[in-house]
Motif scaffolding. Structure first.
Motif, PDB file in Angstrom:
ATOM      1  N   ASP A 296       0.851  -1.199   0.000  1.00 45.59           N
ATOM      2  CA  ASP A 296       0.000   0.000   0.000  1.00 45.59           C
ATOM      3  C   ASP A 296       0.882   1.243   0.000  1.00 45.59           C
ATOM      4  OD1 ASP A 296      -2.169   1.714   0.114  1.00 45.59           O
ATOM      5  OD2 ASP A 296      -2.531   1.415   2.264  1.00 45.59           O
ATOM      6  N   PRO A 297       1.625   1.465  -1.089  1.00 44.06           N
ATOM      7  CA  PRO A 297       2.629   2.541  -1.083  1.00 44.06           C
ATOM      8  C   PRO A 297       2.048   3.923  -0.863  1.00 44.06           C
ATOM      9  CG  PRO A 297       2.306   1.665  -3.306  1.00 44.06           C
ATOM     10  CD  PRO A 297       1.616   0.734  -2.369  1.00 44.06           C
ATOM     11  N   GLU A 298       0.863   4.194  -1.392  1.00 42.31           N
ATOM     12  CA  GLU A 298       0.302   5.537  -1.293  1.00 42.31           C
ATOM     13  C   GLU A 298      -0.619   5.709  -0.088  1.00 42.31           C
ATOM     14  OE1 GLU A 298       1.520   7.867  -3.179  1.00 42.31           O
ATOM     15  OE2 GLU A 298       2.748   6.270  -4.048  1.00 42.31           O
ATOM     16  N   GLY A 299      -0.852   4.648   0.654  1.00 44.53           N
ATOM     17  CA  GLY A 299      -1.666   4.775   1.857  1.00 44.53           C
ATOM     18  C   GLY A 299      -0.894   5.457   2.978  1.00 44.53           C
ATOM     19  N   SER A 314       7.202  15.189  10.822  1.00 46.29           N
ATOM     20  CA  SER A 314       6.349  16.276  11.314  1.00 46.29           C
ATOM     21  C   SER A 314       5.035  16.378  10.554  1.00 46.29           C
ATOM     22  CB  SER A 314       7.094  17.609  11.234  1.00 46.29           C
ATOM     23  OG  SER A 314       7.533  17.859   9.914  1.00 46.29           O
ATOM     24  N   HIS A 315       4.961  15.714   9.388  1.00 46.85           N
ATOM     25  CA  HIS A 315       3.730  15.708   8.596  1.00 46.85           C
ATOM     26  C   HIS A 315       3.350  14.253   8.313  1.00 46.85           C
ATOM     27  CE1 HIS A 315       4.229  20.018   7.828  1.00 46.85           C
ATOM     28  NE2 HIS A 315       5.494  19.749   7.549  1.00 46.85           N
ATOM     29  N   PRO A 316       2.087  13.980   8.150  1.00 46.29           N
ATOM     30  CA  PRO A 316       1.685  12.621   7.772  1.00 46.29           C
ATOM     31  C   PRO A 316       2.349  12.215   6.449  1.00 46.29           C
ATOM     32  CG  PRO A 316      -0.226  13.900   8.455  1.00 46.29           C
ATOM     33  CD  PRO A 316       0.908  14.869   8.344  1.00 46.29           C
ATOM     34  N   VAL A 317       2.841  10.970   6.401  1.00 49.51           N
ATOM     35  CA  VAL A 317       3.508  10.480   5.196  1.00 49.51           C
ATOM     36  C   VAL A 317       2.905   9.146   4.783  1.00 49.51           C
ATOM     37  CG1 VAL A 317       5.672  11.645   5.741  1.00 49.51           C
ATOM     38  CG2 VAL A 317       5.318   9.279   6.492  1.00 49.51           C
ATOM     39  N   THR A 318       3.158   8.767   3.541  1.00 47.46           N
ATOM     40  CA  THR A 318       2.693   7.485   3.036  1.00 47.46           C
ATOM     41  C   THR A 318       3.608   6.366   3.521  1.00 47.46           C
ATOM     42  OG1 THR A 318       4.014   7.644   1.028  1.00 47.46           O
ATOM     43  CG2 THR A 318       1.779   8.594   0.965  1.00 47.46           C
ATOM     44  N   ASN A 319       3.149   5.138   3.318  1.00 48.73           N
ATOM     45  CA  ASN A 319       3.991   3.984   3.636  1.00 48.73           C
ATOM     46  C   ASN A 319       5.298   4.012   2.844  1.00 48.73           C
ATOM     47  OD1 ASN A 319       2.321   2.486   5.534  1.00 48.73           O
ATOM     48  ND2 ASN A 319       0.943   2.089   3.813  1.00 48.73           N
ATOM     49  N   HIS A 340      20.517   5.588  -2.605  1.00 53.98           N
ATOM     50  CA  HIS A 340      20.151   6.876  -3.190  1.00 53.98           C
ATOM     51  C   HIS A 340      18.781   6.724  -3.849  1.00 53.98           C
ATOM     52  CE1 HIS A 340      24.006   8.777  -2.467  1.00 53.98           C
ATOM     53  NE2 HIS A 340      24.617   7.735  -2.996  1.00 53.98           N
ATOM     54  N   SER A 341      17.746   7.192  -3.176  1.00 56.50           N
ATOM     55  CA  SER A 341      16.401   6.988  -3.685  1.00 56.50           C
ATOM     56  C   SER A 341      15.688   8.291  -4.014  1.00 56.50           C
ATOM     57  CB  SER A 341      15.569   6.188  -2.675  1.00 56.50           C
ATOM     58  OG  SER A 341      14.291   5.914  -3.196  1.00 56.50           O
ATOM     59  N   GLY A 342      15.493   9.176  -3.043  1.00 56.71           N
ATOM     60  CA  GLY A 342      14.742  10.390  -3.328  1.00 56.71           C
ATOM     61  C   GLY A 342      14.458  11.201  -2.087  1.00 56.71           C
ATOM     62  N   ARG A 343      13.222  11.649  -1.942  1.00 52.60           N
ATOM     63  CA  ARG A 343      12.876  12.525  -0.819  1.00 52.60           C
ATOM     64  C   ARG A 343      11.373  12.478  -0.573  1.00 52.60           C
ATOM     65  NH1 ARG A 343      10.476  17.044  -3.032  1.00 52.60           N
ATOM     66  NH2 ARG A 343      10.879  17.349  -5.270  1.00 52.60           N
ATOM     67  N   ILE A 344      10.991  12.950   0.609  1.00 49.74           N
ATOM     68  CA  ILE A 344       9.576  13.123   0.912  1.00 49.74           C
ATOM     69  C   ILE A 344       9.071  14.351   0.166  1.00 49.74           C
ATOM     70  CG2 ILE A 344       7.927  13.642   2.745  1.00 49.74           C
ATOM     71  CD1 ILE A 344       9.693  12.074   4.653  1.00 49.74           C
ATOM     72  N   ALA A 345       7.882  14.272  -0.386  1.00 53.62           N
ATOM     73  CA  ALA A 345       7.316  15.372  -1.167  1.00 53.62           C
ATOM     74  C   ALA A 345       7.217  16.647  -0.322  1.00 53.62           C
ATOM     75  CB  ALA A 345       5.942  14.989  -1.688  1.00 53.62           C
ATOM     76  N   ASP A 351      -5.309  14.334   0.361  1.00 54.46           N
ATOM     77  CA  ASP A 351      -5.659  13.715   1.637  1.00 54.46           C
ATOM     78  C   ASP A 351      -4.796  14.207   2.789  1.00 54.46           C
ATOM     79  OD1 ASP A 351      -3.280  12.599   0.852  1.00 54.46           O
ATOM     80  OD2 ASP A 351      -3.939  10.512   0.998  1.00 54.46           O
ATOM     81  N   GLY A 352      -3.904  15.188   2.498  1.00 55.67           N
ATOM     82  CA  GLY A 352      -3.052  15.747   3.540  1.00 55.67           C
ATOM     83  C   GLY A 352      -1.829  14.916   3.861  1.00 55.67           C
ATOM     84  N   VAL A 353      -1.549  13.908   3.055  1.00 53.71           N
ATOM     85  CA  VAL A 353      -0.432  12.999   3.313  1.00 53.71           C
ATOM     86  C   VAL A 353       0.660  13.225   2.261  1.00 53.71           C
ATOM     87  CG1 VAL A 353       0.261  10.576   3.495  1.00 53.71           C
ATOM     88  CG2 VAL A 353      -1.986  11.303   4.331  1.00 53.71           C
ATOM     89  N   ARG A 354       1.891  13.254   2.700  1.00 56.02           N
ATOM     90  CA  ARG A 354       3.032  13.474   1.790  1.00 56.02           C
ATOM     91  C   ARG A 354       3.594  12.148   1.310  1.00 56.02           C
ATOM     92  NH1 ARG A 354       5.750  19.112   3.211  1.00 56.02           N
ATOM     93  NH2 ARG A 354       4.052  19.986   4.463  1.00 56.02           N
ATOM     94  N   GLY A 355       3.794  12.062   0.016  1.00 48.73           N
ATOM     95  CA  GLY A 355       4.312  10.844  -0.583  1.00 48.73           C
ATOM     96  C   GLY A 355       5.813  10.892  -0.784  1.00 48.73           C
ATOM     97  N   TRP A 356       6.297   9.937  -1.542  1.00 52.92           N
ATOM     98  CA  TRP A 356       7.732   9.814  -1.819  1.00 52.92           C
ATOM     99  C   TRP A 356       8.006  10.210  -3.256  1.00 52.92           C
ATOM    100  CZ3 TRP A 356      11.879   9.538   1.030  1.00 52.92           C
ATOM    101  CH2 TRP A 356      13.107   9.184   0.456  1.00 52.92           C
ATOM    102  N   VAL A 357       9.075  10.957  -3.472  1.00 52.06           N
ATOM    103  CA  VAL A 357       9.491  11.399  -4.797  1.00 52.06           C
ATOM    104  C   VAL A 357      10.803  10.714  -5.142  1.00 52.06           C
ATOM    105  CG1 VAL A 357      10.098  13.359  -6.251  1.00 52.06           C
ATOM    106  CG2 VAL A 357       8.382  13.640  -4.422  1.00 52.06           C
TER     107      VAL A 357
END
Length: 483
Positions: A296-299, A314-319, A340-345, A351-357
């Motif tokens: 559930d990557p985007e949950g 400090s902010h809600p994030v995805t799995n 070396h992957s990326g960063r939190i959006a 939905d107020g949740v930050r995903g992975w970029v």
């Protein structure tokens, strides 16, 4: 926020600075977890022992992936522990088998993605990745059968391996590990009808080189092999560039053996991370993060609320974002436990949740896929403390008095006469290739292939995207060029 640990604390596995209580409260023994069964013992022949492939096996040709069991010698452990499980990827009629050994705290699924890429790049190749026998002590049933993994593991319902009832593990050192590995290599060779390239990552590379120099009843290990491949590891000071010397003085060894004799049979280094006091606590947390990131990557992260205030985003994030925060180098984790992957959006979604970029060479989805399976075996829960001692002493790569006192039969390093491939990342500042050159110079290695990618961290070769994985590409070229 970030701690720094000695190289041996994190080699071949992932660890963070989390300080979370509540893991590992369950009791009982975990030698036989649900979903661990595979085929019968391998006795030789392509695909031997497949009788019943483990759940998740797929394909019949180049895309074939199964887990099979290889019977090994008695180790004094619980019933069912005298076997190793082997992930096999690629065609069963392959003429060449590349056997890859995972590093410290690592398991077979470390190589699933690399294996797929190698099989696709080199016709006639199959890849085998063995778990060590201690994987039979692990309870992975919380990831199968529709259970809620978070509740099963973090609320202490899983079965644990009590060190007080595990005196057998005091003898699970390098000698036993290499005897087990030889059973795998001989099964892969199929009576000499196939050739075997033996390799490994990190301490798995150390293990592969030790195998080559080992005396198996008068037979040098290298005679079983057509080539050797070491990935960011080795012997003769390969890890020295990290600034943490091996603990191999006679006094250090004496003290470590005394601790094992006193009951500290499992390596507890990762317990210092703060994820729990048990040998398996840290591994469980990272396995959970990967499992939810895959399924559930985007949950919204189900683990975030269980983290301590100091480390909770400090902010809600995805799995997916939570897994990224635990493994990406941008969050300050040491080189040898990061990618070396990326960063939190920067901004949340609707939905107020930050995903992975994804911005790096290793998409977080590939890390999650390796973690999730189909068999969730990227982490080894119960690493034997004696194996740590023996691998440190093996760094000298010689038949020393200390090695003999530990029954480390490193008698054939000078006779090594097969091609050697060595790959290094930025983790050890050049000492991996320096060490490989010493191995070749002090033996009869006919030729060596040395490759470097300073843009990679220690774990990137295991999970990086196919198009960005220098290790997979150059290893494929090496295997393709063997004659």
């Amino acid at each position: 926020m970030t701690q720094r640990w000695a190289r041996r604390a994190v080699l071949g596995g992932l660890a963070g600075g989390l300080v979370v209580a509540g893991v590992g409260a369950g009791g009982g023994s975990a030698w036989a977890a649900g979903g661990r069964e595979a085929g019968g013992g391998v006795t030789g022949g392509p695909g031997a022992g497949e009788g019943r492939s483990r759940a998740g096996g797929r394909g019949t040709g180049a895309g074939r992936e199964v887990h099979v069991a290889v019977a090994v010698g008695r180790g004094g452990g619980p019933v069912g522990s005298d076997r190793v499980q082997v992930l096999q990827v690629g065609p069963r009629d392959a003429a060449t088998v590349v056997v890859l050994v995972p590093g410290m705290f690592g398991a077979a699924n470390d190589f699933r993605l690399m294996a797929r890429d190698l099989v696709a790049a080199v016709p006639g190749v199959q890849v085998w990745a063995p778990d060590r026998r201690e994987e039979n002590l692990t309870d992975r049933s919380g990831f199968t059968g529709g259970a809620d993994p978070l509740a099963y593991y973090l609320d202490g319902h899983y079965r644990t391996q009590d060190p007080a009832a595990s005196g057998f593990a005091a003898g699970w050192g390098l000698g036993l590990a290499l005897d087990d590995l030889r059973a795998v290599v001989l099964a892969a060779r199929n009576g000499g009808r196939r050739r075997v390239v033996l390799g490994g990552h990190s301490w798995g590379a150390t293990t592969a080189l030790a195998y080559a120099a080992w005396d198996f009843g008068g037979c040098p290990g290298y005679r079983d092999l057509a080539g050797l491949a070491v990935l960011d590891g080795g012997v003769l000071g390969a890890f020295k560039g990290a600034g943490a010397p091996v603990q191999d003085s006679p006094e250090q060894v004496r003290q470590r053996l005394a601790a094992i004799e006193g009951g500290r049979v499992f390596d507890l280094t990762l317990s210092g991370v703060g994820l729990g006091a048990r040998a398996e606590s840290t591994q469980i947390w990272y396995q959970l993060a990967g499992w939810y990131a895959h399924h559930d990557p985007e949950g919204r992260s189900v683990l975030q609320d269980r983290l301590p205030d100091a480390l909770r985003p400090s902010h809600p994030v995805t799995n997916a974002a939570l897994l990224g925060a635990l493994v990406d180098a941008g969050f300050g984790w040491p080189n040898d436990i990061s990618v070396h992957s990326g960063r939190i959006a920067d901004s949340p979604g609707a939905d107020g949740v930050r995903g992975w970029v994804d911005e790096g060479i290793t998409p977080i989805a590939r890390v999650a896929e390796a973690y999730a399976g189909p068999v969730p075996a990227v982490w080894e829960w119960y690493w034997p403390a004696r194996l740590s001692v023996d691998l440190d002493v093996s760094d000298a790569y010689a038949d020393t008095d200390l090695a003999r006192s530990l029954d480390l039969r490193l008698r054939h390093a000078a006779g090594l006469d097969v091609p050697l491939y060595a790959f290094q990342t930025s983790a050890y500042r050049g000492t991996v290739l320096d060490a490989a050159r010493r191995v070749a110079a002090e033996s009869r290695v006919p030729y060596t292939v040395h490759e470097t990618d300073e843009g990679m961290n220690h774990l990137d070769p295991l999970f990086a995207a196919t198009t960005h994985n220098t290790a997979t590409r150059t290893l494929a070229e090496f295997v393709r060029g063997l004659r």
